[in-house]
Design a protein around this motif. Structure first.
Motif, short mmCIF file in Angstrom:
data_model
loop_
_atom_site.label_atom_id
_atom_site.label_comp_id
_atom_site.label_asym_id
_atom_site.label_seq_id
_atom_site.Cartn_x
_atom_site.Cartn_y
_atom_site.Cartn_z
N GLN A 20 0.83 -1.21 0.00
CA GLN A 20 0.00 0.00 0.00
C GLN A 20 0.86 1.25 0.00
O GLN A 20 0.57 2.23 -0.71
N GLY A 98 -1.86 3.68 1.21
CA GLY A 98 -3.08 3.06 0.71
C GLY A 98 -3.96 4.02 -0.06
O GLY A 98 -4.82 3.60 -0.85
N HIS A 218 -8.46 4.47 0.41
CA HIS A 218 -8.52 3.09 0.89
C HIS A 218 -9.41 3.02 2.12
O HIS A 218 -9.10 3.60 3.15
#
Length: 321
Positions: A20, A98, A218
């Motif tokens: 990520q 992320g 995310h």
């Protein structure tokens, strides 16, 4: 003399997933038509990833970066503040591992929108995705016209009273304003750094909205979206700390501020039902907006492209092989 940039992108990490993180960094170094630096601020992670981060930037031929590492975990507010103090950009962009830029021109387009409209801070839509790469249909905030047209009173009602707010990764803010408000939070608020935008709206700063996604956000694993009971309690403590800061700063005698002081004195982030009743009692004019917020859900990400995200994922995976 220190090199100056249009934007300082501050990346907060803490025990972050390597894939990520490198996806996030890959989306940054692909930004075009804007000068920027990347500041990676590690808030005391168990494993020091500094060497891997340096190797990634070297492999990509990117040199305008800094890595800051704390020996202990101080919380997101101190971590971002530390990064911003060391920054050289006109604007600050905060992002976590992320979260990715939506396209290679997302940063430049957002900065130019702010320049054209002389804004202190601006947010956009974000395409929410989970660990499986699936988008969330709904986006936040739901009521955006008041921000795009900068109706100050309605901005306050929506953002402060209805809590109809944008995710922190979708914001860009002038450096001097970011530092001013983050310093108010230091040693009082630990994790809710994006609540500085509540104070900016309360102070009638020039806050706007650009109706284009700029971020893949995310969703589901972070502090604010993982639905972990322990973290929920910590975030509620932060919410109450933010409200106390607002109460101490809310000294005006305007029609809004008189009622807002009363509202803040009785507001408790732990008591959701009571808070709804309190909102309607103190600000009855918010009822039509509340109905609009709950019934007319914006759904503008069904056709979102994931091409840039996949490009960045491939770059991160290739580096990690």
């Amino acid at each position: 003399m220190a090199k100056k940039f249009d934007v300082s992108v501050c990346v907060a990490i803490y025990n972050s997933d390597p894939l990520q993180l490198f996806m996030t960094l890959a989306s940054m170094i692909r930004q075009k038509q804007v000068s920027f630096e990347v500041i990676v601020a590690d808030d005391g992670s168990v494993s020091d990833m500094s060497e891997q981060i340096r190797a990634f930037f070297k492999a990509e031929g990117f040199e305008d970066y800094k890595i800051l590492r704390s020996e202990k975990n101080n919380g997101t507010v101190i971590n971002y503040l530390r990064a911003a103090v060391s920054s050289s950009g006109k604007y600050i962009k905060c992002i976590s591992a992320g979260d990715l830029f939506y396209s290679e021109t997302s940063l430049s387009e957002l900065m130019r929108y702010m320049e054209r409209n002389s804004l202190d801070a601006c947010f956009t839509d974000a395409v929410y995705y989970n660990s499986r790469g699936l988008p969330e249909v709904s986006v936040d905030p739901q009521i955006v016209g008041v921000h795009r047209k900068r109706y100050l009173y309605l901005q306050k009602l929506c953002y402060l009273i209805l809590s109809d707010r944008a995710c922190g990764a979708a914001w860009l803010v002038r450096r001097e304003e970011f530092l001013r408000y983050m310093r108010l939070f230091a040693n009082k608020v630990r994790f809710c750094e994006d609540s500085i935008y509540c104070l900016m709206i309360m102070d009638e700063k020039r806050v706007g909205f650009r109706y284009e996604p700029s971020i893949y956000y995310h969703y589901g694993d972070g502090l604010s979206t993982a639905k972990n009971e322990t973290w929920t309690l910590k975030l509620r403590e932060d919410d109450n700390a933010v409200n106390l800061i607002q109460l101490r700063r809310c000294r005006g005698n305007s029609f809004f501020e008189k009622r807002y002081r009363f509202f803040l004195r009785f507001f408790d982030a732990r008591k959701r039902l009571i808070n709804i009743v309190l909102k309607m009692f103190v600000f009855p004019e918010v009822l039509p907006l509340w109905i609009l917020q709950k019934t007319r859900r914006r759904k503008n990400v069904k056709s979102a492209s994931f091409a840039f995200l996949e490009e960045c994922r491939s770059a991160a995976e290739k580096f990690m092989l």
